[in-house]
Write a protein that holds these residues in place. Structure first.
Motif, mmCIF file in Angstrom:
data_model
loop_
_atom_site.group_PDB
_atom_site.id
_atom_site.type_symbol
_atom_site.label_atom_id
_atom_site.label_comp_id
_atom_site.label_asym_id
_atom_site.label_seq_id
_atom_site.Cartn_x
_atom_site.Cartn_y
_atom_site.Cartn_z
ATOM 1 N N ASP A 432 0.856 -1.185 0.000
ATOM 2 C CA ASP A 432 0.000 0.000 0.000
ATOM 3 C C ASP A 432 0.894 1.237 0.000
ATOM 4 O O ASP A 432 1.532 1.548 1.009
ATOM 5 C CB ASP A 432 -0.885 0.000 1.245
ATOM 6 C CG ASP A 432 -1.869 1.162 1.258
ATOM 7 O OD1 ASP A 432 -1.729 2.064 0.411
ATOM 8 O OD2 ASP A 432 -2.766 1.161 2.111
ATOM 9 N N PRO A 433 0.969 1.956 -1.113
ATOM 10 C CA PRO A 433 1.881 3.110 -1.180
ATOM 11 C C PRO A 433 1.489 4.244 -0.247
ATOM 12 O O PRO A 433 2.318 5.087 0.081
ATOM 13 C CB PRO A 433 1.790 3.531 -2.649
ATOM 14 C CG PRO A 433 0.458 3.039 -3.106
ATOM 15 C CD PRO A 433 0.230 1.764 -2.367
ATOM 16 N N THR A 434 0.233 4.278 0.209
ATOM 17 C CA THR A 434 -0.199 5.364 1.091
ATOM 18 C C THR A 434 0.170 5.117 2.540
ATOM 19 O O THR A 434 0.038 6.001 3.380
ATOM 20 C CB THR A 434 -1.723 5.559 0.990
ATOM 21 O OG1 THR A 434 -2.379 4.387 1.501
ATOM 22 C CG2 THR A 434 -2.140 5.789 -0.442
ATOM 23 N N LEU A 435 0.606 3.903 2.883
ATOM 24 C CA LEU A 435 0.979 3.568 4.262
ATOM 25 C C LEU A 435 2.444 3.172 4.310
ATOM 26 O O LEU A 435 2.819 2.101 4.795
ATOM 27 C CB LEU A 435 0.097 2.431 4.799
ATOM 28 C CG LEU A 435 -1.388 2.768 4.963
ATOM 29 C CD1 LEU A 435 -2.164 1.536 5.402
ATOM 30 C CD2 LEU A 435 -1.579 3.894 5.983
ATOM 31 N N SER A 436 3.295 4.027 3.770
ATOM 32 C CA SER A 436 4.749 3.811 3.776
ATOM 33 C C SER A 436 5.119 2.460 3.173
ATOM 34 O O SER A 436 6.033 1.781 3.640
ATOM 35 C CB SER A 436 5.284 3.910 5.210
ATOM 36 O OG SER A 436 4.994 5.176 5.772
ATOM 37 N N GLY A 437 4.375 2.073 2.152
ATOM 38 C CA GLY A 437 4.686 0.823 1.464
ATOM 39 C C GLY A 437 4.388 -0.412 2.274
ATOM 40 O O GLY A 437 5.068 -1.434 2.135
ATOM 41 N N ALA A 438 3.358 -0.359 3.149
ATOM 42 C CA ALA A 438 3.000 -1.523 3.969
ATOM 43 C C ALA A 438 2.757 -2.731 3.086
ATOM 44 O O ALA A 438 1.988 -2.676 2.125
ATOM 45 C CB ALA A 438 1.759 -1.202 4.797
ATOM 46 N N ARG A 439 3.399 -3.836 3.427
ATOM 47 C CA ARG A 439 3.318 -5.035 2.598
ATOM 48 C C ARG A 439 2.028 -5.795 2.871
ATOM 49 O O ARG A 439 1.473 -5.761 3.976
ATOM 50 C CB ARG A 439 4.525 -5.939 2.873
ATOM 51 C CG ARG A 439 5.862 -5.273 2.548
ATOM 52 C CD ARG A 439 7.015 -6.118 3.028
ATOM 53 N NE ARG A 439 7.140 -7.358 2.281
ATOM 54 C CZ ARG A 439 7.831 -7.498 1.153
ATOM 55 N NH1 ARG A 439 8.463 -6.454 0.635
ATOM 56 N NH2 ARG A 439 7.915 -8.663 0.534
ATOM 57 N N ALA A 440 1.538 -6.483 1.854
ATOM 58 C CA ALA A 440 0.390 -7.363 2.016
ATOM 59 C C ALA A 440 0.846 -8.625 2.746
ATOM 60 O O ALA A 440 1.855 -9.228 2.386
ATOM 61 C CB ALA A 440 -0.199 -7.723 0.657
ATOM 62 N N THR A 441 0.100 -9.036 3.779
ATOM 63 C CA THR A 441 0.558 -10.119 4.648
ATOM 64 C C THR A 441 -0.599 -11.024 5.042
ATOM 65 O O THR A 441 -1.697 -10.555 5.356
ATOM 66 C CB THR A 441 1.195 -9.541 5.930
ATOM 67 O OG1 THR A 441 2.183 -8.576 5.577
ATOM 68 C CG2 THR A 441 1.844 -10.632 6.756
ATOM 69 N N CYS A 442 -0.335 -12.314 5.020
ATOM 70 C CA CYS A 442 -1.246 -13.328 5.588
ATOM 71 C C CYS A 442 -2.621 -13.322 4.921
ATOM 72 O O CYS A 442 -3.647 -13.501 5.586
ATOM 73 C CB CYS A 442 -1.398 -13.150 7.093
ATOM 74 S SG CYS A 442 0.142 -13.280 8.013
ATOM 75 N N ASN A 443 -2.675 -13.109 3.620
ATOM 76 C CA ASN A 443 -3.940 -13.171 2.893
ATOM 77 C C ASN A 443 -4.155 -14.576 2.329
ATOM 78 O O ASN A 443 -3.199 -15.310 2.082
ATOM 79 C CB ASN A 443 -3.955 -12.148 1.758
ATOM 80 C CG ASN A 443 -3.897 -10.724 2.279
ATOM 81 O OD1 ASN A 443 -4.835 -10.240 2.887
ATOM 82 N ND2 ASN A 443 -2.775 -10.051 2.060
ATOM 83 N N THR A 444 -5.427 -14.941 2.127
ATOM 84 C CA THR A 444 -5.781 -16.266 1.626
ATOM 85 C C THR A 444 -6.631 -16.143 0.372
ATOM 86 O O THR A 444 -7.616 -15.400 0.357
ATOM 87 C CB THR A 444 -6.564 -17.055 2.682
ATOM 88 O OG1 THR A 444 -5.770 -17.188 3.862
ATOM 89 C CG2 THR A 444 -6.901 -18.453 2.169
ATOM 90 N N LEU A 445 -6.215 -16.859 -0.675
ATOM 91 C CA LEU A 445 -6.993 -16.942 -1.909
ATOM 92 C C LEU A 445 -7.481 -18.369 -2.078
ATOM 93 O O LEU A 445 -6.679 -19.304 -2.100
ATOM 94 C CB LEU A 445 -6.156 -16.539 -3.130
ATOM 95 C CG LEU A 445 -6.019 -15.042 -3.461
ATOM 96 C CD1 LEU A 445 -5.133 -14.357 -2.440
ATOM 97 C CD2 LEU A 445 -5.466 -14.852 -4.863
#
Length: 674
Positions: A432-445
């Motif tokens: 997320d570029p708006t949150l200091s590049g917060a990485r996507a974590t622990c998502n399930t597809l």
């Protein structure tokens, strides 16, 4: 023996399947039980012992059971009651034997009769202590006779006839039942007004209804001939609420009409209608805001609902469901993003938590970029279909910096629905570029289906600890699955990539990722930047490991499953471990040994350490070697003889002392073990 329970009645629900009904109060003989079946229509029928049911457990302190001869239809009710005749037939003779069991039976019978009377009294109309009225528990009283004295209760038939007689004889002002006063102080007119329901065909017509004439209005449609509407009730206590166009309607006379609903409302009840050319944006945005504020679930009906601007779903706790993605379609007619959930509104002081979207389609156009963008954590997005967007910049689903998202049965497929403008990508999970590049974590597809994207189907970028269960990415113009460098600890189980036209079906450049029982009909590539990648099981055609990849383990896979000319390409990667690689075309296991390499000699004493993840074998030949020490955890162990083959586990080493230069060769481990 004792009577240890207070109950003497048991009630059971019938379902057309169950025949055994256990209960837990004592009874002495089978004939003491009265069994009644209440049908789904409310008809009570006493059942006959021996014909309709049998009894188990007479005399047992823990109760017994009723077994019906056939399953009773449901939803109905089976009532088992202990009903005893009020006699006592036990004779206790003067100076006779004291038989404890006989006395206990007498006491048990008396106790049961007391319980029976208590049960009867508990069902009677009672007057609470200290009160001057009888409490009916909200139940009906049936078979009431017509009243005679002034204080007698009146039944419904009598009141109806009484009012009809007044109207027929014309007593009181003509057509003014408000002048006829009933015993509770309300006029007959008030009673009639409160019970009558008028029907109007639109919300516009509802706004014209007078609050003095009706208290309930049924609106047949938001507009004439459409869906929406519902039952509205006049709230006489509310004089301030604003008209929100759906659940609260303010009439011309100031009356506040409240929509009667239970768990959810529909978009049609806010005027969002599937009419071609109708821009539903403002109405739908209003419906979302109202439902979130009131904690109401919002549902969409069937049809194509057009919206000319980006729908803002950035509401924590929003629950928004369609009627199935083939039935409910939100068609975006503007440009840019179709639906946005970026988490800009707080949820109890915490941003970006909880969103529930399901069961609808988002349709764009060639000017659409993201069909659905989500930056809300803990979101549950299920059975959403996307279609039609920019062929160069369009994306079906874009998740930015999300944490613990649940994404299930997301589709963007030309097989599901033909498209004239196929999006460039199906799913992108990124920072997320708006949150200091917060990485996507622990998502399930779970079981996602991407088919026909012009670029990569599924892309993981700055994404960690994702879990992909099942699903497919097929017939895309780019890669089927792309995991870029820097991604960490992602797991792919049973994910299938077929006939993608880009560089590879599957492209992995991250680290610590696992592919288990996945599949590719074309080409799978482990990039030079990949680290600690495990491939276990699954079927592939060509698999290649870049020479710069480190710590790649491949085991139990099938290659050339689709008859391609090449199976596994190792590029003599020294950090590759393989085990049980099966060539499906050749129908045999294939060993992939690594070539031996020379070790550069340094000054004596020379130290060599195995820095690889697999076992090394060091061969020392020739020269004059005076001593070899095996080193583990910094502790040397002298070897004799000072030559030959020495096997080194990762992290172990040797120190070689020599006066004449030997030839040292490294033979890498990690070969295929059949």
């Amino acid at each position: 023996m004792t009577v240890s329970t207070l109950n003497s009645i048991a009630e059971f629900d019938t379902n057309g399947v169950t025949t055994n009904f256990p209960f837990f109060f004592k009874f002495l003989v089978n004939e003491d039980l009265v069994v009644t079946y209440v049908s789904p229509l409310g008809v009570s029928t006493p059942l006959i012992l021996g014909t309709n049911y049998t009894v188990n457990g007479a005399g047992s302190d823990v109760g017994g059971s009723i077994v019906t001869s056939a399953a009773l239809p449901g939803p109905g009710q089976l009532v088992v009651a202990r009903v005893m005749d009020a006699f006592q037939q036990t004779s206790l003779r003067n100076q006779g034997k004291f038989l404890a069991e006989t006395h206990e039976d007498v006491f048990d019978r008396l106790t049961m009769l007391i319980q029976q009377n208590n049960s009867n009294f508990s069902r009677a109309l009672s007057r609470p202590f200290g009160r001057d009225y009888f409490y009916g528990e909200g139940r009906r009283i049936t078979d009431v006779a017509d009243p005679i004295d002034n204080q007698d209760a009146a039944n419904r038939q009598f009141v109806a006839a009484y009012v009809a007689n007044i109207l027929a004889t014309g007593q009181g002002p003509i057509n003014n039942a408000f002048n006829v006063i009933y015993s509770d102080g309300n006029s007959v007119g008030q009673i009639i007004r409160d019970k009558l329901v008028t029907v109007v065909n639109s919300i516009v017509a509802l706004r014209a209804v007078l609050k003095t004439q009706y208290t309930h209005v049924f609106v047949s449609g938001y507009e004439p001939g459409t869906a929406g509407g519902g039952m509205y009730e006049y709230d006489s206590a509310d004089t301030t609420s604003a008209d929100n166009g759906g659940t609260i309607i303010v009439a011309a006379d100031g009356g506040r009409w409240k929509l009667k609903f239970q768990k959810f409302v529909t978009v049609e009840q806010f005027g969002v209608l599937p009419i071609a050319g109708r821009n539903n944006f403002t109405r739908l945005q209003n419906a979302v805001a109202v439902c979130v504020a009131a904690k109401i679930e919002l549902c969409g009906g069937s049809g194509v609902f057009e919206c000319g601007s980006t729908l803002d779903m950035s509401y924590p706790t929003l629950v928004f469901r369609g009627n199935g993605f083939r039935n409910t379609v939100f068609k975006f007619t503007g440009s840019g993003r179709a639906m946005d959930a970026i988490g800009t509104r707080p949820n109890n002081g915490i941003y970006s938590f909880d969103l529930d979207l399901s069961d609808f389609t988002i349709e764009g156009n060639p000017a659409t970029t993201d069909l659905l963008r989500c930056r809300i954590n803990h979101a549950r997005i299920v059975r959403i279909n996307t279609r039609e967007a920019s062929t160069t910049a369009g994306c079906g689903f874009r998740f930015g910096g999300t944490v613990a998202g649940h994404y299930e049965q997301l589709t963007m497929s030309t097989n599901t629905q033909l498209m004239t403008s196929r999006p460039a990508n199906g799913i992108i999970i990124e920072a997320d570029p708006t949150l200091s590049g917060a990485r996507a974590t622990c998502n399930t597809l779970l079981s996602v289906c991407i088919e026909g994207a012009t670029g990569d189907g599924v892309v993981f970028n700055a994404c960690d600890q994702a879990l992909v269960l099942g699903g497919a990415s097929e017939n895309c113009g780019g890669n089927g699955l792309t995991e870029t460098a820097g991604c960490q600890m992602n797991s792919y189980l049973g994910f299938d990539c077929e006939h993608n036209l880009g560089f590879a079906d599957i492209f992995i450049a991250g680290q610590d990722s696992n592919l288990t029982n996945c599949g590719s009909t074309r080409y799978t590539y482990i990039d030079n930047s990949a680290r600690n990648i495990k491939m276990t099981g699954g079927w592939y055609d060509k698999v290649e490991v870049g020479v710069g990849a480190v710590g790649v383990e491949i085991a139990g896979i099938k290659t050339r499953f689709f008859g391609g000319p090449v199976g596994l390409v190792t590029n003599n990667n020294p950090f590759l471990s393989t085990n049980k690689i099966f060539d499906a075309t050749a129908n045999t296991y294939v060993a992939y040994g690594k070539p031996a390499t020379g070790v550069a000699l340094t000054a004596s004493p020379m130290t060599y350490t195995n820095t690889n993840i697999t076992e090394d074998t060091i061969l020392i030949v020739g020269g004059t070697v005076t001593q070899i020490a095996y080193i583990r955890l910094g502790i040397p162990y002298l070897l004799n003889p000072a030559s030959g083959c020495i096997r080194l586990q990762p992290g172990d080493g040797i120190t070689i002392n020599y006066t004449g230069s030997p030839v040292i060769t490294r033979i890498p481990g990690g070969s295929n073990n059949q």
